[in-house]
Design a protein around this motif. Structure first.
Motif, PDB file in Angstrom:
ATOM      1  N   ASN A  97       0.839  -1.190   0.000  1.00 31.74           N
ATOM      2  CA  ASN A  97       0.000   0.000   0.000  1.00 31.74           C
ATOM      3  C   ASN A  97       0.884   1.253   0.000  1.00 31.74           C
ATOM      4  O   ASN A  97       2.109   1.160  -0.083  1.00 31.74           O
ATOM      5  CB  ASN A  97      -1.002  -0.030   1.166  1.00 31.74           C
ATOM      6  CG  ASN A  97      -0.352   0.026   2.528  1.00 31.74           C
ATOM      7  OD1 ASN A  97       0.816   0.379   2.695  1.00 31.74           O
ATOM      8  ND2 ASN A  97      -1.121  -0.335   3.546  1.00 31.74           N
ATOM      9  N   ASP A  98       0.253   2.406   0.104  1.00 32.14           N
ATOM     10  CA  ASP A  98       0.992   3.668   0.027  1.00 32.14           C
ATOM     11  C   ASP A  98       1.938   3.884   1.201  1.00 32.14           C
ATOM     12  O   ASP A  98       2.827   4.733   1.129  1.00 32.14           O
ATOM     13  CB  ASP A  98       0.022   4.845  -0.064  1.00 32.14           C
ATOM     14  CG  ASP A  98      -0.769   4.863  -1.352  1.00 32.14           C
ATOM     15  OD1 ASP A  98      -0.438   4.083  -2.281  1.00 32.14           O
ATOM     16  OD2 ASP A  98      -1.736   5.659  -1.439  1.00 32.14           O
ATOM     17  N   ARG A  99       1.773   3.108   2.257  1.00 34.27           N
ATOM     18  CA  ARG A  99       2.667   3.211   3.417  1.00 34.27           C
ATOM     19  C   ARG A  99       3.785   2.170   3.354  1.00 34.27           C
ATOM     20  O   ARG A  99       4.539   2.005   4.304  1.00 34.27           O
ATOM     21  CB  ARG A  99       1.858   3.047   4.696  1.00 34.27           C
ATOM     22  CG  ARG A  99       0.887   4.231   4.894  1.00 34.27           C
ATOM     23  CD  ARG A  99      -0.115   4.009   5.979  1.00 34.27           C
ATOM     24  NE  ARG A  99       0.492   3.894   7.290  1.00 34.27           N
ATOM     25  CZ  ARG A  99      -0.164   3.587   8.384  1.00 34.27           C
ATOM     26  NH1 ARG A  99      -1.461   3.356   8.332  1.00 34.27           N
ATOM     27  NH2 ARG A  99       0.445   3.496   9.540  1.00 34.27           N
ATOM     28  N   GLY A 100       3.864   1.446   2.241  1.00 35.83           N
ATOM     29  CA  GLY A 100       4.919   0.452   2.069  1.00 35.83           C
ATOM     30  C   GLY A 100       4.649  -0.862   2.768  1.00 35.83           C
ATOM     31  O   GLY A 100       5.560  -1.663   2.967  1.00 35.83           O
ATOM     32  N   GLN A 101       3.406  -1.120   3.135  1.00 35.76           N
ATOM     33  CA  GLN A 101       3.046  -2.333   3.866  1.00 35.76           C
ATOM     34  C   GLN A 101       2.557  -3.403   2.903  1.00 35.76           C
ATOM     35  O   GLN A 101       1.746  -3.136   2.021  1.00 35.76           O
ATOM     36  CB  GLN A 101       1.937  -2.020   4.875  1.00 35.76           C
ATOM     37  CG  GLN A 101       2.329  -0.956   5.856  1.00 35.76           C
ATOM     38  CD  GLN A 101       1.119  -0.270   6.462  1.00 35.76           C
ATOM     39  OE1 GLN A 101       0.039  -0.228   5.883  1.00 35.76           O
ATOM     40  NE2 GLN A 101       1.308   0.278   7.648  1.00 35.76           N
ATOM     41  N   SER A 102       3.019  -4.614   3.110  1.00 36.77           N
ATOM     42  CA  SER A 102       2.576  -5.749   2.301  1.00 36.77           C
ATOM     43  C   SER A 102       1.398  -6.439   2.987  1.00 36.77           C
ATOM     44  O   SER A 102       1.217  -6.306   4.208  1.00 36.77           O
ATOM     45  CB  SER A 102       3.717  -6.755   2.129  1.00 36.77           C
ATOM     46  OG  SER A 102       3.946  -7.447   3.339  1.00 36.77           O
ATOM     47  N   PRO A 103       0.602  -7.186   2.220  1.00 43.14           N
ATOM     48  CA  PRO A 103      -0.483  -7.949   2.852  1.00 43.14           C
ATOM     49  C   PRO A 103       0.034  -8.891   3.945  1.00 43.14           C
ATOM     50  O   PRO A 103      -0.583  -9.009   5.004  1.00 43.14           O
ATOM     51  CB  PRO A 103      -1.094  -8.731   1.685  1.00 43.14           C
ATOM     52  CG  PRO A 103      -0.837  -7.863   0.496  1.00 43.14           C
ATOM     53  CD  PRO A 103       0.536  -7.277   0.758  1.00 43.14           C
ATOM     54  N   LEU A 104       1.176  -9.525   3.709  1.00 43.83           N
ATOM     55  CA  LEU A 104       1.719 -10.456   4.704  1.00 43.83           C
ATOM     56  C   LEU A 104       2.120  -9.733   5.984  1.00 43.83           C
ATOM     57  O   LEU A 104       1.910 -10.242   7.091  1.00 43.83           O
ATOM     58  CB  LEU A 104       2.897 -11.233   4.112  1.00 43.83           C
ATOM     59  CG  LEU A 104       3.454 -12.366   4.953  1.00 43.83           C
ATOM     60  CD1 LEU A 104       2.376 -13.401   5.307  1.00 43.83           C
ATOM     61  CD2 LEU A 104       4.610 -13.053   4.214  1.00 43.83           C
ATOM     62  N   ALA A 105       2.648  -8.529   5.872  1.00 42.32           N
ATOM     63  CA  ALA A 105       2.996  -7.755   7.074  1.00 42.32           C
ATOM     64  C   ALA A 105       1.738  -7.375   7.847  1.00 42.32           C
ATOM     65  O   ALA A 105       1.724  -7.429   9.084  1.00 42.32           O
ATOM     66  CB  ALA A 105       3.791  -6.518   6.701  1.00 42.32           C
ATOM     67  N   THR A 130       7.731  -2.266   4.558  1.00 39.07           N
ATOM     68  CA  THR A 130       8.329  -1.524   5.660  1.00 39.07           C
ATOM     69  C   THR A 130       7.286  -1.333   6.742  1.00 39.07           C
ATOM     70  O   THR A 130       6.361  -0.555   6.551  1.00 39.07           O
ATOM     71  CB  THR A 130       8.820  -0.149   5.165  1.00 39.07           C
ATOM     72  OG1 THR A 130       9.667  -0.331   4.055  1.00 39.07           O
ATOM     73  CG2 THR A 130       9.543   0.590   6.261  1.00 39.07           C
ATOM     74  N   PRO A 131       7.364  -2.041   7.830  1.00 41.97           N
ATOM     75  CA  PRO A 131       8.312  -3.109   8.123  1.00 41.97           C
ATOM     76  C   PRO A 131       7.911  -4.390   7.392  1.00 41.97           C
ATOM     77  O   PRO A 131       6.776  -4.541   6.967  1.00 41.97           O
ATOM     78  CB  PRO A 131       8.181  -3.287   9.638  1.00 41.97           C
ATOM     79  CG  PRO A 131       6.771  -2.900   9.934  1.00 41.97           C
ATOM     80  CD  PRO A 131       6.418  -1.811   8.945  1.00 41.97           C
ATOM     81  N   SER A 132       8.846  -5.296   7.301  1.00 45.07           N
ATOM     82  CA  SER A 132       8.566  -6.581   6.654  1.00 45.07           C
ATOM     83  C   SER A 132       7.657  -7.423   7.549  1.00 45.07           C
ATOM     84  O   SER A 132       7.487  -7.135   8.732  1.00 45.07           O
ATOM     85  CB  SER A 132       9.870  -7.346   6.404  1.00 45.07           C
ATOM     86  OG  SER A 132      10.385  -7.837   7.631  1.00 45.07           O
ATOM     87  N   ALA A 133       7.108  -8.469   6.970  1.00 38.91           N
ATOM     88  CA  ALA A 133       6.260  -9.381   7.740  1.00 38.91           C
ATOM     89  C   ALA A 133       7.044 -10.013   8.889  1.00 38.91           C
ATOM     90  O   ALA A 133       6.538 -10.125  10.011  1.00 38.91           O
ATOM     91  CB  ALA A 133       5.676 -10.459   6.835  1.00 38.91           C
ATOM     92  N   LEU A 134       8.267 -10.400   8.596  1.00 38.45           N
ATOM     93  CA  LEU A 134       9.082 -11.019   9.648  1.00 38.45           C
ATOM     94  C   LEU A 134       9.366 -10.018  10.763  1.00 38.45           C
ATOM     95  O   LEU A 134       9.229 -10.338  11.946  1.00 38.45           O
ATOM     96  CB  LEU A 134      10.384 -11.578   9.070  1.00 38.45           C
ATOM     97  CG  LEU A 134      11.294 -12.282  10.067  1.00 38.45           C
ATOM     98  CD1 LEU A 134      10.574 -13.439  10.766  1.00 38.45           C
ATOM     99  CD2 LEU A 134      12.553 -12.785   9.371  1.00 38.45           C
ATOM    100  N   ASP A 135       9.750  -8.796  10.403  1.00 33.14           N
ATOM    101  CA  ASP A 135      10.006  -7.774  11.425  1.00 33.14           C
ATOM    102  C   ASP A 135       8.762  -7.504  12.263  1.00 33.14           C
ATOM    103  O   ASP A 135       8.842  -7.341  13.479  1.00 33.14           O
ATOM    104  CB  ASP A 135      10.475  -6.472  10.777  1.00 33.14           C
ATOM    105  CG  ASP A 135      11.862  -6.579  10.165  1.00 33.14           C
ATOM    106  OD1 ASP A 135      12.610  -7.510  10.514  1.00 33.14           O
ATOM    107  OD2 ASP A 135      12.192  -5.712   9.324  1.00 33.14           O
ATOM    108  N   THR A 136       7.612  -7.476  11.616  1.00 27.28           N
ATOM    109  CA  THR A 136       6.354  -7.236  12.323  1.00 27.28           C
ATOM    110  C   THR A 136       6.048  -8.383  13.283  1.00 27.28           C
ATOM    111  O   THR A 136       5.682  -8.150  14.442  1.00 27.28           O
ATOM    112  CB  THR A 136       5.199  -7.060  11.310  1.00 27.28           C
ATOM    113  OG1 THR A 136       5.502  -5.956  10.453  1.00 27.28           O
ATOM    114  CG2 THR A 136       3.877  -6.808  12.013  1.00 27.28           C
TER     115      THR A 136
END
Length: 154
Positions: A97-105, A130-136
């Motif tokens: 999305n516009d905040r750099g977030q992936s569905p998995l994150a 940002t952050p990645s799913a793993l980081d989250t």
């Protein structure tokens, strides 16, 4: 958990009212209403409505004002089977999305391991965003999610 965390998906998919100087045609209003119904169906998990629209030619990767796709909204709200069906219809499982977030994150933030499994099976990249799913998952101490992601990376 705070909704202000960078992993939180912006839930406001409604457009702002137009001013008199910014007229919207009846056709534009119909398209906007259709887009809202598609995004609302993703959020509520209304697979019949959403998949019917997609099967009739609605863009599977339509995005709201915050850049969230139907797959992002369905994932964020825990609708694993709908996510599976959207991915099968060509939805981009890595569309940020516009905040750099992936569905998995977003799923890691919410803790929906069943949805994470669907996304990973469909090829989602756990290092993306940002952050990645793993980081989250690490940040929110979601051990099951971390283990799931790590197992896919091995």
């Amino acid at each position: 958990m705070s909704a202000s965390y960078p992993g939180a998906v912006n839930e406001d998919t409604r457009t702002q009212p137009t001013s008199p100087e910014d007229p919207v045609s009846t056709e534009d209003e119909a398209v906007i209403a259709l887009a809202h119904s598609l995004l609302d169906a993703a959020r509520t998990g209304d697979a019949a409505a959403l998949l019917s629209l997609v099967d009739q030619g609605a863009p599977v990767d339509l995005r709201d004002g915050a850049g969230n796709s139907p797959l992002m909204l369905a994932a964020y709200h825990g609708h694993a089977e709908l996510v599976r069906e959207l991915a099968a219809r060509g939805a981009d499982v890595d569309l940020v999305n516009d905040r750099g977030q992936s569905p998995l994150a977003g799923v890691a933030f919410k803790g929906f391991t069943d949805v994470a499994e669907v996304l990973l099976e469909a090829g989602a990249d756990p290092a993306l965003g940002t952050p990645s799913a793993l980081d989250t998952a690490v940040y929110f101490e979601r051990a099951e999610m971390v283990a799931l992601i790590e197992a896919r990376r091995a």
